[in-house]
Enzyme design. Structure first.
Site, PDB file in Angstrom:
ATOM      1  CB  CYS A  41       5.448   2.020   7.429  1.00  0.00           C
ATOM      2  SG  CYS A  41       4.947   3.499   6.553  1.00  0.00           S
ATOM      3  CG  LEU A  42       7.062   1.084   1.378  1.00  0.00           C
ATOM      4  CD1 LEU A  42       6.428   1.463   0.054  1.00  0.00           C
ATOM      5  CD2 LEU A  42       8.228   0.131   1.169  1.00  0.00           C
ATOM      6  CG  HIS A  90       0.510   6.725   5.834  1.00  0.00           C
ATOM      7  ND1 HIS A  90       1.683   7.133   6.425  1.00  0.00           N
ATOM      8  CD2 HIS A  90       0.679   5.410   5.562  1.00  0.00           C
ATOM      9  CE1 HIS A  90       2.514   6.107   6.507  1.00  0.00           C
ATOM     10  NE2 HIS A  90       1.934   5.042   5.998  1.00  0.00           N
ATOM     11  CG  HIS A 141      -0.316   0.965   7.592  1.00  0.00           C
ATOM     12  ND1 HIS A 141       0.682   0.482   8.419  1.00  0.00           N
ATOM     13  CD2 HIS A 141       0.304   1.844   6.749  1.00  0.00           C
ATOM     14  CE1 HIS A 141       1.835   1.060   8.081  1.00  0.00           C
ATOM     15  NE2 HIS A 141       1.640   1.882   7.077  1.00  0.00           N
ATOM     16  CD  GLU A 142      -0.825   2.296   2.983  1.00  0.00           C
ATOM     17  OE1 GLU A 142      -0.422   3.467   2.852  1.00  0.00           O
ATOM     18  OE2 GLU A 142      -0.056   1.347   3.214  1.00  0.00           O
ATOM     19  N   GLY A 145       0.849  -1.181   0.000  1.00  0.00           N
ATOM     20  CA  GLY A 145       0.000   0.000   0.000  1.00  0.00           C
ATOM     21  C   GLY A 145       0.887   1.234   0.000  1.00  0.00           C
TER      22      GLY A 145
HETATM   23 NI    NI Z   1       2.819   3.164   5.895  1.00  0.00          NI
END
Ligand code: NI
Length: 156
Positions: free
Chosen positions: A93-94, A139, A135-136, A50
């Protein structure tokens, strides 16, 4: 040609801002289609499941997620229903490289959003798919999983 965009990390203030709603005119613009394809390319190249727009430096309410039916674009997403039941699972998470932790999320959610054509849609998600969406969406409100995680581990 799609570009791989820079992924902003934890210390960038962009990740802590509340992102803005996207209007229909913007969704219909060529710049926005380009943003979507660049985000898809960036997610694939980074092995992500994601990606939210703030992670590539844009404070707008858009996330993309990998689903069984391909990549889903969630524009102005809103969770309209959450299961009472929750479950704990590991997340990364990236934007927070080499860090993992356990996060409690709702097991099932309903989510409404606009798709890349500006059409309103609704989905039901459960398990890992529901976790990724939660999660997304965090953000978009400047929340990172490390704010909620326990048992945080750092990979060398
Ligand atoms: Ni993330």
């Amino acid at each position: 040609m799609s570009k791989k965009l820079r992924i902003f990390t934890e210390k960038d203030p962009t990740l802590r801002n509340k992102s803005k709603e996207i209007d229909l005119e913007t969704i219909a613009s060529p710049d926005f289609s380009e943003l979507i394809s660049d985000m898809e390319y960036t997610m694939k190249k980074s092995d992500g499941v994601g990606l939210a727009a703030p992670q590539i430096g844009q404070n707008v309410r858009m996330v993309i997620v990998n689903s069984e039916n391909g990549i889903l674009h969630l524009i102005n997403p809103e969770i309209t229903k959450k299961s009472w039941a929750k479950e704990t699972g590991e997340e990364g998470c990236l934007s927070v490289p080499k860090t993992f932790g356990k996060v409690v999320r709702h097991k099932k959610i309903n989510c409404i959003f606009s798709d890349a054509n500006g059409d309103k849609r609704k989905i039901q998600a459960s398990g890992l798919f529901a976790r990724i969406i939660q999660h997304e969406l965090d953000h978009l409100d400047g929340i990172l999983f490390i704010d909620k995680a326990t048992d945080i581990k750092y990979e060398k």
